[in-house]
Every structure is written in structure tokens, then in C-alpha cells.
Write a protein that holds these residues in place. Structure first.
Motif, PDB file in Angstrom:
ATOM      1  N   LEU A 270       0.808  -5.124  14.790  1.00 30.52           N
ATOM      2  CA  LEU A 270       0.926  -3.672  14.978  1.00 30.52           C
ATOM      3  C   LEU A 270       1.907  -3.256  16.073  1.00 30.52           C
ATOM      4  O   LEU A 270       2.679  -2.319  15.870  1.00 30.52           O
ATOM      5  N   PRO A 271       1.950  -3.921  17.233  1.00 30.22           N
ATOM      6  CA  PRO A 271       2.867  -3.429  18.274  1.00 30.22           C
ATOM      7  C   PRO A 271       4.335  -3.690  17.966  1.00 30.22           C
ATOM      8  O   PRO A 271       5.210  -3.051  18.541  1.00 30.22           O
ATOM      9  N   TYR A 272       4.628  -4.623  17.054  1.00 32.95           N
ATOM     10  CA  TYR A 272       6.017  -4.950  16.757  1.00 32.95           C
ATOM     11  C   TYR A 272       6.640  -3.995  15.741  1.00 32.95           C
ATOM     12  O   TYR A 272       7.834  -3.750  15.776  1.00 32.95           O
ATOM     13  N   TYR A 273       5.832  -3.504  14.809  1.00 35.52           N
ATOM     14  CA  TYR A 273       6.329  -2.629  13.752  1.00 35.52           C
ATOM     15  C   TYR A 273       5.150  -1.765  13.298  1.00 35.52           C
ATOM     16  O   TYR A 273       4.589  -1.978  12.222  1.00 35.52           O
ATOM     17  N   PRO A 274       4.726  -0.781  14.108  1.00 31.33           N
ATOM     18  CA  PRO A 274       3.443  -0.111  13.912  1.00 31.33           C
ATOM     19  C   PRO A 274       3.289   0.665  12.604  1.00 31.33           C
ATOM     20  O   PRO A 274       2.272   0.513  11.923  1.00 31.33           O
ATOM     21  N   VAL A 275       4.241   1.484  12.241  1.00 24.13           N
ATOM     22  CA  VAL A 275       4.075   2.307  11.042  1.00 24.13           C
ATOM     23  C   VAL A 275       4.036   1.429   9.794  1.00 24.13           C
ATOM     24  O   VAL A 275       3.184   1.606   8.923  1.00 24.13           O
ATOM     25  N   TRP A 276       4.947   0.475   9.727  1.00 22.23           N
ATOM     26  CA  TRP A 276       4.974  -0.396   8.553  1.00 22.23           C
ATOM     27  C   TRP A 276       3.721  -1.256   8.469  1.00 22.23           C
ATOM     28  O   TRP A 276       3.232  -1.537   7.379  1.00 22.23           O
ATOM     29  N   SER A 277       3.179  -1.680   9.600  1.00 23.14           N
ATOM     30  CA  SER A 277       1.947  -2.462   9.588  1.00 23.14           C
ATOM     31  C   SER A 277       0.799  -1.661   8.998  1.00 23.14           C
ATOM     32  O   SER A 277       0.017  -2.184   8.201  1.00 23.14           O
ATOM     33  N   ILE A 278       0.708  -0.405   9.349  1.00 20.05           N
ATOM     34  CA  ILE A 278      -0.355   0.447   8.810  1.00 20.05           C
ATOM     35  C   ILE A 278      -0.161   0.665   7.310  1.00 20.05           C
ATOM     36  O   ILE A 278      -1.122   0.637   6.537  1.00 20.05           O
ATOM     37  N   VAL A 279       1.083   0.849   6.881  1.00 17.76           N
ATOM     38  CA  VAL A 279       1.361   1.009   5.447  1.00 17.76           C
ATOM     39  C   VAL A 279       0.953  -0.246   4.682  1.00 17.76           C
ATOM     40  O   VAL A 279       0.321  -0.172   3.625  1.00 17.76           O
ATOM     41  N   MET A 280       1.275  -1.415   5.211  1.00 17.52           N
ATOM     42  CA  MET A 280       0.936  -2.666   4.532  1.00 17.52           C
ATOM     43  C   MET A 280      -0.570  -2.924   4.532  1.00 17.52           C
ATOM     44  O   MET A 280      -1.107  -3.508   3.594  1.00 17.52           O
ATOM     45  N   ILE A 281      -1.264  -2.493   5.565  1.00 17.79           N
ATOM     46  CA  ILE A 281      -2.725  -2.626   5.586  1.00 17.79           C
ATOM     47  C   ILE A 281      -3.329  -1.780   4.472  1.00 17.79           C
ATOM     48  O   ILE A 281      -4.206  -2.229   3.727  1.00 17.79           O
ATOM     49  N   ALA A 282      -2.861  -0.550   4.319  1.00 15.31           N
ATOM     50  CA  ALA A 282      -3.360   0.319   3.242  1.00 15.31           C
ATOM     51  C   ALA A 282      -2.993  -0.243   1.869  1.00 15.31           C
ATOM     52  O   ALA A 282      -3.811  -0.244   0.945  1.00 15.31           O
ATOM     53  N   PHE A 283      -1.784  -0.732   1.729  1.00 13.30           N
ATOM     54  CA  PHE A 283      -1.296  -1.344   0.489  1.00 13.30           C
ATOM     55  C   PHE A 283      -2.211  -2.498   0.081  1.00 13.30           C
ATOM     56  O   PHE A 283      -2.643  -2.605  -1.075  1.00 13.30           O
ATOM     57  N   SER A 284      -2.510  -3.368   1.036  1.00  7.08           N
ATOM     58  CA  SER A 284      -3.354  -4.533   0.762  1.00  7.08           C
ATOM     59  C   SER A 284      -4.796  -4.132   0.470  1.00  7.08           C
ATOM     60  O   SER A 284      -5.476  -4.790  -0.319  1.00  7.08           O
ATOM     61  N   ALA A 285      -5.275  -3.065   1.096  1.00  3.11           N
ATOM     62  CA  ALA A 285      -6.624  -2.585   0.810  1.00  3.11           C
ATOM     63  C   ALA A 285      -6.734  -2.125  -0.641  1.00  3.11           C
ATOM     64  O   ALA A 285      -7.742  -2.383  -1.312  1.00  3.11           O
ATOM     65  N   PHE A 286      -5.707  -1.455  -1.164  1.00  2.00           N
ATOM     66  CA  PHE A 286      -5.699  -1.070  -2.573  1.00  2.00           C
ATOM     67  C   PHE A 286      -5.696  -2.287  -3.487  1.00  2.00           C
ATOM     68  O   PHE A 286      -6.331  -2.289  -4.544  1.00  2.00           O
ATOM     69  N   ILE A 287      -4.991  -3.327  -3.097  1.00  2.00           N
ATOM     70  CA  ILE A 287      -4.972  -4.559  -3.895  1.00  2.00           C
ATOM     71  C   ILE A 287      -6.364  -5.171  -3.952  1.00  2.00           C
ATOM     72  O   ILE A 287      -6.853  -5.541  -5.029  1.00  2.00           O
ATOM     73  N   ILE A 288      -7.021  -5.260  -2.814  1.00  2.00           N
ATOM     74  CA  ILE A 288      -8.378  -5.821  -2.783  1.00  2.00           C
ATOM     75  C   ILE A 288      -9.316  -4.970  -3.623  1.00  2.00           C
ATOM     76  O   ILE A 288     -10.126  -5.496  -4.398  1.00  2.00           O
ATOM     77  N   TRP A 289      -9.220  -3.659  -3.505  1.00  2.00           N
ATOM     78  CA  TRP A 289     -10.078  -2.784  -4.308  1.00  2.00           C
ATOM     79  C   TRP A 289      -9.860  -3.017  -5.799  1.00  2.00           C
ATOM     80  O   TRP A 289     -10.810  -3.161  -6.558  1.00  2.00           O
ATOM     81  N   ALA A 290      -8.601  -3.059  -6.220  1.00  2.00           N
ATOM     82  CA  ALA A 290      -8.299  -3.221  -7.648  1.00  2.00           C
ATOM     83  C   ALA A 290      -8.791  -4.560  -8.178  1.00  2.00           C
ATOM     84  O   ALA A 290      -9.230  -4.651  -9.331  1.00  2.00           O
ATOM     85  N   LEU A 291      -8.747  -5.595  -7.367  1.00  2.00           N
ATOM     86  CA  LEU A 291      -9.209  -6.901  -7.827  1.00  2.00           C
ATOM     87  C   LEU A 291     -10.729  -7.040  -7.783  1.00  2.00           C
ATOM     88  O   LEU A 291     -11.296  -7.836  -8.519  1.00  2.00           O
ATOM     89  N   CYS A 292     -11.377  -6.263  -6.936  1.00  2.00           N
ATOM     90  CA  CYS A 292     -12.842  -6.370  -6.814  1.00  2.00           C
ATOM     91  C   CYS A 292     -13.600  -5.517  -7.827  1.00  2.00           C
ATOM     92  O   CYS A 292     -14.737  -5.842  -8.156  1.00  2.00           O
ATOM     93  N   VAL A 293     -13.029  -4.440  -8.322  1.00  2.00           N
ATOM     94  CA  VAL A 293     -13.762  -3.587  -9.253  1.00  2.00           C
ATOM     95  C   VAL A 293     -13.737  -4.117 -10.680  1.00  2.00           C
ATOM     96  O   VAL A 293     -14.450  -3.619 -11.528  1.00  2.00           O
TER      97      VAL A 293
END
Length: 148
Positions: free
Chosen positions: A113-136
């Protein structure tokens, strides 16, 4: 007078009613994981090249060498791309590995997060959608995937 016959729809077959959604969510997760993997590969290359895109902070608990961090992102991205190819085949191993690799991508982006904060947050949200789609999506007794 000729009679026309239409193909039976999914509503006539209750066992296949949820399958289009399941295949759609798996395809969604596969595409998202491939995009996340490619973007992580690029982020890894930027870290290895020690690009000036990254912010340096001195007051962060998790301090890492940028080159080492670049290799971690490069490897995670490459594995994510390989797993996404397995998701296009709707294989169970790829779903499990996809959830795991998306989790690792979340952890890696949280720690960076401290090295590239905005992109890190975007990728965290992106990956959360991936986990959701694979779990449902779950597999029924016939081996077909369907949405829960």
C-alpha cells in the motif's frame, strides 16, 4: 401448414436452469483473474526496474526492497494468468487455485500500500470480486456448475 419446433429452453429443464449464470460467473472470474495477473506482471516489471512510479515512505511497518517486491508481483501475476486459463476450462483445481491466488494478490497489495496506494486498493477490490465470483458457483451431483 408447417409446424415449427423450437429448442427447449432452460426453464423446461430445472437441472440446467442455473448453469448459464454459473458459466458466466466462472468466465467473469477467469477474465478478471487474467487481467489482474497481467497487470501484476507489469507492476512486477516496474518494481524490478525500480521505476519512479512508486512512492517511498519511511514510516511503514512493512518495509521491503522494491526489486524483491517486484519479483513477488511478477510471480503472482504469472501464476494468476496460468490459473485463469484453467478457469476457462471450468476445472475445480483452477477454481480453488483462483481463490488462493486472488487471496495472495490481496495480501501482496495490502503489504505494498505505501508504494502504490491507489492501485493497491483497486487491485484488492478487483481480487475480492474474483473470489466472490468463484465462491458463489458450486458443482452439483452431475458435475455441472451452477450458481447458488
Amino acid at each position: 401448414m408447417t409446424a415449427t419446433h423450437s429448442a427447449p429452453s432452460a426453464s423446461h429443464h430445472p437441472q440446467t436452469a442455473g448453469r448459464p449464470w454459473a458459466h458466466g460467473l466462472t468466465a467473469f472470474a477467469a477474465v478478471m483473474l487474467m487481467i489482474a495477473g497481467v497487470l501484476d506482471i507489469f507492476r512486477g516489471i516496474m518494481g524490478i526496474a525500480e521505476d519512479d512510479v512508486f512512492v517511498t515512505t519511511r514510516d511503514y511497518v512493512f518495509a521491503y526492497d522494491l526489486t524483491g517486491w517486484g519479483w513477488i508481483h511478477l510471480i503472482l501475476g504469472a501464476v494468476a494468468v496460468v490459473v485463469s486459463l484453467g478457469l476457462f476450462q471450468a476445472s475445480l483445481w483452477a477454481r480453488v487455485a483462483g481463490i488462493a491466488i486472488a487471496g495472495f494478490i490481496i495480501i501482496a497489495n495490502f503489504l505494498s500500500l505505501p508504494y502504490y496506494p491507489v492501485w493497491s486498493i483497486v487491485m484488492i477490490a478487483f481480487s475480492a470480486f474474483i473470489i466472490w465470483a468463484l465462491c458463489v458457483v458450486r458443482q452439483d451431483d452431475s458435475g455441472e456448475f451452477k450458481a447458488s
